[in-house]
Design an enzyme around this catalytic site. Sequence first.
Site, PDB file in Angstrom:
ATOM      1  N   ARG A 252       0.804  -1.212  -0.182  1.00 37.84           N
ATOM      2  CA  ARG A 252       0.018  -0.105   0.060  1.00 37.84           C
ATOM      3  C   ARG A 252       0.775   1.332  -0.105  1.00 37.84           C
ATOM      4  O   ARG A 252       1.447   1.392   0.968  1.00 37.84           O
ATOM      5  CB  ARG A 252      -0.753  -0.130   1.158  1.00 37.84           C
ATOM      6  CG  ARG A 252      -1.703  -1.200   1.486  1.00 37.84           C
ATOM      7  CD  ARG A 252      -3.074  -1.045   1.267  1.00 37.84           C
ATOM      8  NE  ARG A 252      -3.777  -2.358   1.298  1.00 37.84           N
ATOM      9  CZ  ARG A 252      -4.838  -2.538   1.879  1.00 37.84           C
ATOM     10  NH1 ARG A 252      -5.404  -1.729   2.725  1.00 37.84           N
ATOM     11  NH2 ARG A 252      -5.476  -3.882   1.898  1.00 37.84           N
TER      12      ARG A 252
ATOM     13  N   GLU B 181       0.845   4.240   1.145  1.00 38.20           N
ATOM     14  CA  GLU B 181       0.434   5.016   2.128  1.00 38.20           C
ATOM     15  C   GLU B 181       1.379   6.119   2.359  1.00 38.20           C
ATOM     16  O   GLU B 181       2.440   6.159   2.589  1.00 38.20           O
ATOM     17  CB  GLU B 181       0.526   4.248   3.724  1.00 38.20           C
ATOM     18  CG  GLU B 181      -0.382   3.004   3.723  1.00 38.20           C
ATOM     19  CD  GLU B 181      -1.748   3.077   4.063  1.00 38.20           C
ATOM     20  OE1 GLU B 181      -2.180   4.082   4.027  1.00 38.20           O
ATOM     21  OE2 GLU B 181      -2.350   2.020   4.006  1.00 38.20           O
TER      22      GLU B 181
ATOM     23  N   ARG C  33       1.080   2.872  12.727  1.00 36.68           N
ATOM     24  CA  ARG C  33       0.497   1.539  12.476  1.00 36.68           C
ATOM     25  C   ARG C  33       0.308   1.340  10.967  1.00 36.68           C
ATOM     26  O   ARG C  33      -0.379   0.389  10.466  1.00 36.68           O
ATOM     27  CB  ARG C  33      -0.791   1.531  13.133  1.00 36.68           C
ATOM     28  CG  ARG C  33      -1.522   2.660  13.089  1.00 36.68           C
ATOM     29  CD  ARG C  33      -2.920   2.857  14.159  1.00 36.68           C
ATOM     30  NE  ARG C  33      -3.459   4.417  13.731  1.00 36.68           N
ATOM     31  CZ  ARG C  33      -4.321   4.382  13.087  1.00 36.68           C
ATOM     32  NH1 ARG C  33      -4.661   3.457  12.335  1.00 36.68           N
ATOM     33  NH2 ARG C  33      -4.527   5.772  12.517  1.00 36.68           N
ATOM     34  N   HIS C  34       0.993   2.046  10.046  1.00 36.32           N
ATOM     35  CA  HIS C  34       0.871   1.722   8.678  1.00 36.32           C
ATOM     36  C   HIS C  34       2.466   1.335   8.246  1.00 36.32           C
ATOM     37  O   HIS C  34       3.347   1.801   8.428  1.00 36.32           O
ATOM     38  CB  HIS C  34       0.458   2.871   7.859  1.00 36.32           C
ATOM     39  CG  HIS C  34      -1.175   3.134   8.145  1.00 36.32           C
ATOM     40  ND1 HIS C  34      -1.588   4.091   9.171  1.00 36.32           N
ATOM     41  CD2 HIS C  34      -2.133   2.444   7.375  1.00 36.32           C
ATOM     42  CE1 HIS C  34      -2.946   3.893   8.978  1.00 36.32           C
ATOM     43  NE2 HIS C  34      -3.301   3.168   8.295  1.00 36.32           N
TER      44      HIS C  34
ATOM     45  N   GLU D 206      -7.729  -1.328  14.718  1.00 43.27           N
ATOM     46  CA  GLU D 206      -8.279  -2.249  13.731  1.00 43.27           C
ATOM     47  C   GLU D 206      -7.159  -3.444  13.402  1.00 43.27           C
ATOM     48  O   GLU D 206      -6.009  -3.084  13.016  1.00 43.27           O
ATOM     49  CB  GLU D 206      -8.756  -1.555  12.574  1.00 43.27           C
ATOM     50  CG  GLU D 206      -9.239  -2.501  11.278  1.00 43.27           C
ATOM     51  CD  GLU D 206      -9.082  -1.682  10.084  1.00 43.27           C
ATOM     52  OE1 GLU D 206      -9.466  -0.525   9.981  1.00 43.27           O
ATOM     53  OE2 GLU D 206      -9.077  -2.440   8.947  1.00 43.27           O
TER      54      GLU D 206
ATOM     55  N   SER E 112     -10.386  -6.707   8.427  1.00 44.23           N
ATOM     56  CA  SER E 112     -11.705  -6.267   8.237  1.00 44.23           C
ATOM     57  C   SER E 112     -12.338  -7.527   6.935  1.00 44.23           C
ATOM     58  O   SER E 112     -11.359  -8.309   6.496  1.00 44.23           O
ATOM     59  CB  SER E 112     -11.781  -4.852   7.494  1.00 44.23           C
ATOM     60  OG  SER E 112     -11.029  -4.758   6.582  1.00 44.23           O
TER      61      SER E 112
ATOM     62  N   ARG F  72      -0.271  -5.751  12.551  1.00 49.96           N
ATOM     63  CA  ARG F  72      -1.155  -5.152  13.507  1.00 49.96           C
ATOM     64  C   ARG F  72      -1.229  -6.229  14.947  1.00 49.96           C
ATOM     65  O   ARG F  72      -1.334  -5.980  15.805  1.00 49.96           O
ATOM     66  CB  ARG F  72      -2.376  -5.155  12.900  1.00 49.96           C
ATOM     67  CG  ARG F  72      -2.449  -3.933  11.859  1.00 49.96           C
ATOM     68  CD  ARG F  72      -2.614  -2.612  12.553  1.00 49.96           C
ATOM     69  NE  ARG F  72      -2.414  -1.504  11.234  1.00 49.96           N
ATOM     70  CZ  ARG F  72      -3.700  -0.962  10.781  1.00 49.96           C
ATOM     71  NH1 ARG F  72      -4.762  -1.455  10.935  1.00 49.96           N
ATOM     72  NH2 ARG F  72      -3.422  -0.104   9.807  1.00 49.96           N
TER      73      ARG F  72
HETATM   74  P1  AMO Z   1      -8.441  -3.687   4.662  1.00 52.18           P
HETATM   75  O1  AMO Z   1      -8.031  -2.616   3.739  1.00 52.18           O
HETATM   76  O2  AMO Z   1      -9.303  -3.252   5.765  1.00 52.18           O
HETATM   77  O3  AMO Z   1      -9.146  -4.897   4.008  1.00 52.18           O
HETATM   78  O4  AMO Z   1      -7.001  -4.607   5.319  1.00 52.18           O
HETATM   79  C1  AMO Z   1      -7.169  -5.628   6.100  1.00 52.18           C
HETATM   80  C2  AMO Z   1      -6.037  -5.602   7.115  1.00 52.18           C
HETATM   81  O5  AMO Z   1      -4.914  -5.373   6.571  1.00 52.18           O
HETATM   82  C3  AMO Z   1      -4.201  -4.543   7.699  1.00 52.18           C
HETATM   83  N1  AMO Z   1      -3.483  -3.288   6.811  1.00 52.18           N
HETATM   84  C4  AMO Z   1      -2.365  -2.846   7.168  1.00 52.18           C
HETATM   85  N2  AMO Z   1      -1.253  -3.053   8.040  1.00 52.18           N
HETATM   86  C5  AMO Z   1      -0.126  -2.404   7.881  1.00 52.18           C
HETATM   87  N3  AMO Z   1      -0.244  -1.466   7.147  1.00 52.18           N
HETATM   88  C6  AMO Z   1      -0.675  -0.924   6.185  1.00 52.18           C
HETATM   89  N4  AMO Z   1      -0.705  -0.101   5.386  1.00 52.18           N
HETATM   90  C7  AMO Z   1      -2.273  -1.763   6.425  1.00 52.18           C
HETATM   91  N5  AMO Z   1      -3.170  -1.630   5.476  1.00 52.18           N
HETATM   92  C8  AMO Z   1      -4.350  -2.661   5.973  1.00 52.18           C
HETATM   93  C9  AMO Z   1      -5.028  -4.021   8.704  1.00 52.18           C
HETATM   94  C10 AMO Z   1      -6.252  -4.167   8.085  1.00 52.18           C
HETATM   95  O6  AMO Z   1      -7.553  -4.421   8.837  1.00 52.18           O
HETATM   96  N6  AMO Z   1      -9.541  -7.008   1.219  1.00 52.18           N
HETATM   97  C11 AMO Z   1      -9.995  -6.622   2.381  1.00 52.18           C
HETATM   98  C12 AMO Z   1      -9.918  -7.680   3.384  1.00 52.18           C
HETATM   99  C13 AMO Z   1     -11.217  -8.717   3.178  1.00 52.18           C
HETATM  100  O7  AMO Z   1     -12.343  -8.217   3.159  1.00 52.18           O
HETATM  101  O8  AMO Z   1     -11.116  -9.755   2.951  1.00 52.18           O
HETATM  102  C14 AMO Z   1      -8.832  -5.666   2.952  1.00 52.18           C
HETATM  103  O9  AMO Z   1      -7.721  -5.544   2.323  1.00 52.18           O
HETATM  104  O10 AMO Z   1      -4.848  -5.145   9.696  1.00 52.18           O
END
Ligand code: AMO
Length: 427
Positions: free
Chosen positions: A213, A215, A221-222, A350, A353, A401
């Site tokens: 990602r 970001e 936390r990212h 979180e 999801s 996380r």
């Molecule tokens: P979502 O975008 O909420 O859902 O991502 C799912 C989980 O991935 C983790 N996460 C991250 N951890 C660290 N750094 C990041 N930049 C980051 N972005 C996300 C979080 C988050 O809850 N396809 C859906 C999932 C599904 O519906 O099956 C999805 O990607 O813990």
Amino acid sequence: MFRTCTTQDAKNFDGKEVKVCGWVHDIRVLGRIAFIILRDRYGFAQLTLIKSIIGKENFKKYTKLTRESVICARGKVQLTEQAKLGFEILPEEINVLSVASAPLPLGVADKVQADMETRIENRFLDLRKPEVLAVFRVRSALLQGMRDTLIAHKFIEVHTPKIVATATEGGTELFPVKYFEKDAYLNQSPQLYKQILMGAGFDRVFEIAPAFRAEEHNTTRHLNEFISIDAELSFANDEDAMQILEEAIQNAIRYAVEREGDALELLGMKWEVPEIPFRRVTYDEALELLSGEVDMDWGEDFSTEALKVLGEKINDFYYITRWPLETKPFYVMPDGDKALAFDLMYRDKELSSGAQRNHNYESLVQNMRAKGLNPDNFEFYLNAFRYGMPPHAGWGLGLERLVMIITGVKNIRECVIFPRDRTRLVP
Ligand code: AMO
């Protein structure tokens, strides 16, 4: 044979000769006697050097060794109350395998932690610290607990492409890559592929793999590259998916507690295996819990502030369910103006999801359009919905996380060996 045992096993060989190998953690010289503290992954051993036994020359040579040099020592084990560890090794021979330069860019034996940047720059040294290693021991146990749970529930472990042609979770967080003559991206989530596999009749799949990602914001936390644990199951709704997830979390914590209890202790964490089912709070109920304290409109996502208040009220794992449809991606199953979607929370954080998915081709295309997406770009995905797609549900969980929560570390970078953030690409 390089070594006959680790520092952990050495104490089981009272009166016997062993060969242990590791790093010189510390050296203390007290006249005619010296102590070398040897460290390996498993712990420490005290090498007691007596000048009259080991010889004057050797005594001088070994006590001048630089910290973090790699040595192997052969000698007798002696259980003794006098040593802090309850045993010592009286070496007859020490092999110096690799001499460490001095000064060290980061002190391994130092009690005070260097700043995060220095730590990551010198990660190979930072990782030698037992409390830093502890995070990765816990991480490994958590991962194993999740994987074993999914395998026990007949999930097939799969791997899907990480170089892809389309966005899954929103176009702004994509890393473009050159793919010969074409434009491609690093995958943000295996979402589309795990759903296609439901259409392929795999019934239950999981994947543990990197997700990328872009970001823009540097937060604690990212990450720009994280490990996503994804599960997808057929003939299932959101509740079925939540049940698998909470069992996996419960087992993950059980594994961490049972297998890496001393690592948790090093990190100052005390965990009980959590009880399941976790509490389910609907989005509407969460709004009610917040009313009077946090001002937010129906349809908004929870702000950091809102999650903080919610986390104080529900000081545990919990699900937020039945979200307003507009807050969730195109692939979730609608139910009126709500989505059969859930987030797994721990206090204000979180973790995961998921959702029941929309398996109806026409309504899926309609929802894509409503979100401003062009269905033509998703043909490879949509085709799987045209020739027999079972109802299905699933979730994605960011491993780091979970590690962050269980180890209690404050910065997600500490949960990755070589983190990738807004500015860091090396090491
Ligand atoms: P979502 O975008 O909420 O859902 O991502 C799912 C989980 O991935 C983790 N996460 C991250 N951890 C660290 N750094 C990041 N930049 C980051 N972005 C996300 C979080 C988050 O809850 N396809 C859906 C999932 C599904 O519906 O099956 C999805 O990607 O813990």
